[in-house]
Design an enzyme around this catalytic site. Structure first.
Site, PDB file in Angstrom:
ATOM      1  N   VAL A   1      45.082  13.712  60.597  1.00 37.28           N
ATOM      2  CA  VAL A   1      44.847  14.795  59.621  1.00 37.28           C
ATOM      3  C   VAL A   1      44.093  15.972  60.231  1.00 37.28           C
ATOM      4  O   VAL A   1      43.978  17.023  59.602  1.00 37.28           O
ATOM      5  CB  VAL A   1      44.083  14.323  58.362  1.00 37.28           C
ATOM      6  CG1 VAL A   1      44.940  13.399  57.517  1.00 37.28           C
ATOM      7  CG2 VAL A   1      42.753  13.695  58.702  1.00 37.28           C
TER       8      VAL A   1
ATOM      9  N   LYS B   1      40.907  15.313  62.164  1.00 35.95           N
ATOM     10  CA  LYS B   1      39.485  14.959  62.318  1.00 35.95           C
ATOM     11  C   LYS B   1      38.925  15.436  63.652  1.00 35.95           C
ATOM     12  O   LYS B   1      37.828  15.977  63.720  1.00 35.95           O
ATOM     13  CB  LYS B   1      39.288  13.431  62.254  1.00 35.95           C
ATOM     14  CG  LYS B   1      39.584  12.802  60.925  1.00 35.95           C
ATOM     15  CD  LYS B   1      39.298  11.303  60.934  1.00 35.95           C
ATOM     16  CE  LYS B   1      40.134  10.511  61.904  1.00 35.95           C
ATOM     17  NZ  LYS B   1      41.574  10.485  61.540  1.00 35.95           N
TER      18      LYS B   1
ATOM     19  N   LYS C   1      32.714   9.058  69.594  1.00 37.25           N
ATOM     20  CA  LYS C   1      33.799   8.288  68.970  1.00 37.25           C
ATOM     21  C   LYS C   1      33.498   6.840  69.304  1.00 37.25           C
ATOM     22  O   LYS C   1      33.715   6.404  70.445  1.00 37.25           O
ATOM     23  CB  LYS C   1      35.140   8.731  69.577  1.00 37.25           C
ATOM     24  CG  LYS C   1      36.341   7.919  69.127  1.00 37.25           C
ATOM     25  CD  LYS C   1      37.101   8.598  68.023  1.00 37.25           C
ATOM     26  CE  LYS C   1      38.362   7.829  67.664  1.00 37.25           C
ATOM     27  NZ  LYS C   1      39.112   8.471  66.572  1.00 37.25           N
TER      28      LYS C   1
ATOM     29  N   GLY D   1      35.226   8.740  63.024  1.00 38.06           N
ATOM     30  CA  GLY D   1      35.818   7.429  62.749  1.00 38.06           C
ATOM     31  C   GLY D   1      37.206   7.333  63.356  1.00 38.06           C
ATOM     32  O   GLY D   1      37.579   8.106  64.237  1.00 38.06           O
TER      33      GLY D   1
HETATM   34  N1  LIG Z   1      43.809  23.372  62.747  1.00 39.39           N
HETATM   35  C1  LIG Z   1      44.750  22.927  63.599  1.00 39.39           C
HETATM   36  N2  LIG Z   1      45.557  23.805  64.244  1.00 39.39           N
HETATM   37  C2  LIG Z   1      46.505  23.358  65.083  1.00 39.39           C
HETATM   38  N3  LIG Z   1      46.736  22.074  65.367  1.00 39.39           N
HETATM   39  C3  LIG Z   1      45.968  21.150  64.756  1.00 39.39           C
HETATM   40  C4  LIG Z   1      44.928  21.525  63.849  1.00 39.39           C
HETATM   41  N4  LIG Z   1      44.338  20.396  63.378  1.00 39.39           N
HETATM   42  C5  LIG Z   1      44.969  19.378  63.974  1.00 39.39           C
HETATM   43  N5  LIG Z   1      45.934  19.818  64.800  1.00 39.39           N
HETATM   44  C6  LIG Z   1      46.835  18.984  65.634  1.00 39.39           C
HETATM   45  O1  LIG Z   1      47.288  17.891  64.846  1.00 39.39           O
HETATM   46  C7  LIG Z   1      47.258  16.685  65.596  1.00 39.39           C
HETATM   47  C8  LIG Z   1      46.321  15.696  64.924  1.00 39.39           C
HETATM   48  O2  LIG Z   1      45.012  16.235  64.898  1.00 39.39           O
HETATM   49  P1  LIG Z   1      43.735  15.351  65.270  1.00 39.39           P
HETATM   50  O3  LIG Z   1      43.925  14.692  66.592  1.00 39.39           O
HETATM   51  O4  LIG Z   1      42.550  16.229  65.098  1.00 39.39           O
HETATM   52  O5  LIG Z   1      43.837  14.242  64.115  1.00 39.39           O
HETATM   53  P2  LIG Z   1      42.876  12.995  63.856  1.00 39.39           P
HETATM   54  O6  LIG Z   1      42.708  12.920  62.386  1.00 39.39           O
HETATM   55  O7  LIG Z   1      41.651  13.123  64.679  1.00 39.39           O
HETATM   56  O8  LIG Z   1      43.740  11.745  64.358  1.00 39.39           O
HETATM   57  P3  LIG Z   1      43.209  10.256  64.784  1.00 39.39           P
HETATM   58  O9  LIG Z   1      43.240   9.442  63.534  1.00 39.39           O
HETATM   59  O10 LIG Z   1      44.222   9.823  65.796  1.00 39.39           O
HETATM   60  O11 LIG Z   1      41.824  10.359  65.375  1.00 39.39           O
HETATM   61  C9  LIG Z   1      46.841  17.066  67.013  1.00 39.39           C
HETATM   62  O12 LIG Z   1      47.978  17.272  67.786  1.00 39.39           O
HETATM   63  C10 LIG Z   1      46.079  18.372  66.807  1.00 39.39           C
HETATM   64  O13 LIG Z   1      46.116  19.205  67.939  1.00 39.39           O
HETATM   65 MG   LIG Z   2      40.866  11.839  66.125  1.00 41.79          MG
END
Ligand SMILES: Nc1ncnc2c1ncn2[C@@H]1O[C@H](COP(=O)(O)OP(=O)(O)OP(=O)(O)O)[C@@H](O)[C@H]1O
Ligand SMILES: [Mg+2]
Length: 206
Positions: free
Chosen positions: A13, A15, A32, A99
């Site tokens: 999403v 995070k 993390k 998380g």
């Molecule tokens: N504001 C944004 N602009 C552009 N790309 C984004 C943005 N937010 C997230 N992304 C992209 O979406 C994907 C998922 O984002 P992210 O890794 O932050 O998710 P996460 O919730 O941390 O996932 P996980 O549960 O695996 O830790 C990544 O490829 C990231 O680069």
């Molecule tokens: Mg993440």
């Protein structure tokens, strides 16, 4: 020490992107605790790519290979996750902790992330998509956190503006709407810092 926990309504999403922006803006450390899915890279390396100085990224307590829920990734690697090793580390200044997946993801077969957050008693930011389905996922997540007595700082949205969904979640759940990170293209340390400054108030996190 002030700790902010970043969780989300689901995996992917945003995070890590939000946590990187918050860590940079606060001059915080990033942690993390359990990284699963090393074969796809790590969130710690992503936050460094997004502008967090490497020396302010704490090492993970557990680094697991398979991209799946930590409880299962640990079993596949034949590792036993000891919750005692998941106590919040002491650092100078603020600490941002990320998380994995959503709030009811199992850390072990007997401990969910929300249970761990309840032990920590640090304020949680829920990162939520703005896309269709987010009202249900956000309200469910908030209910699960409240049931366990986890303090909620507010919701940070990720994606294009969907005014009614954002307002509805805040109103029904009675939570603070902290702001929204739009989709950034390109996503760089510069575009991220600028978007965070334009869309969030640092005072809300202090
Ligand atoms: N504001 C944004 N602009 C552009 N790309 C984004 C943005 N937010 C997230 N992304 C992209 O979406 C994907 C998922 O984002 P992210 O890794 O932050 O998710 P996460 O919730 O941390 O996932 P996980 O549960 O695996 O830790 C990544 O490829 C990231 O680069
Ligand atoms: Mg993440």
């Amino acid at each position: 020490m002030s700790v902010i926990v970043v969780t989300g309504t689901d995996t992917d999403v945003g995070k890590t992107v939000f946590a990187a922006a918050l860590t940079v803006a606060l001059g915080a450390h990033y942690w993390k605790p359990v990284q699963a899915g090393l074969e796809d890279g790590s969130d710690a390396s992503t936050v460094v790519r997004l502008g967090v100085p490497a020396e302010r990224v704490l090492p993970e307590a557990y680094r697991l290979t398979t991209p799946c829920s930590p409880h299962r990734a640990a079993e596949i690697d034949r590792v036993t996750i000891d919750p005692a090793r998941l106590a919040l580390p002491a650092v100078d200044g603020p600490l941002v902790v990320e998380g994995a997946g959503g709030v009811l993801v199992p850390v072990t077969r007997t401990l969910l992330y929300a249970d761990l957050f309840a032990r920590w008693q640090a304020p949680v930011v829920l990162v939520a998509r703005t896309a269709l389905g987010t009202i249900n996922h956000s309200l469910l997540s908030i209910e699960a956190l409240r049931t366990r007595g986890v303090p909620i700082l507010g919701v940070a949205f990720s994606g294009e503006a969907v005014e009614d969904s954002e307002a509805t979640i805040a109103a029904i759940a009675g939570v603070r709407r902290l702001g929204r990170l739009p989709r950034l293209d390109p996503l760089t340390p510069e575009t991220l810092a600028t978007a965070f400054a334009a869309n969030f108030r640092l005072e809300d996190f202090r």
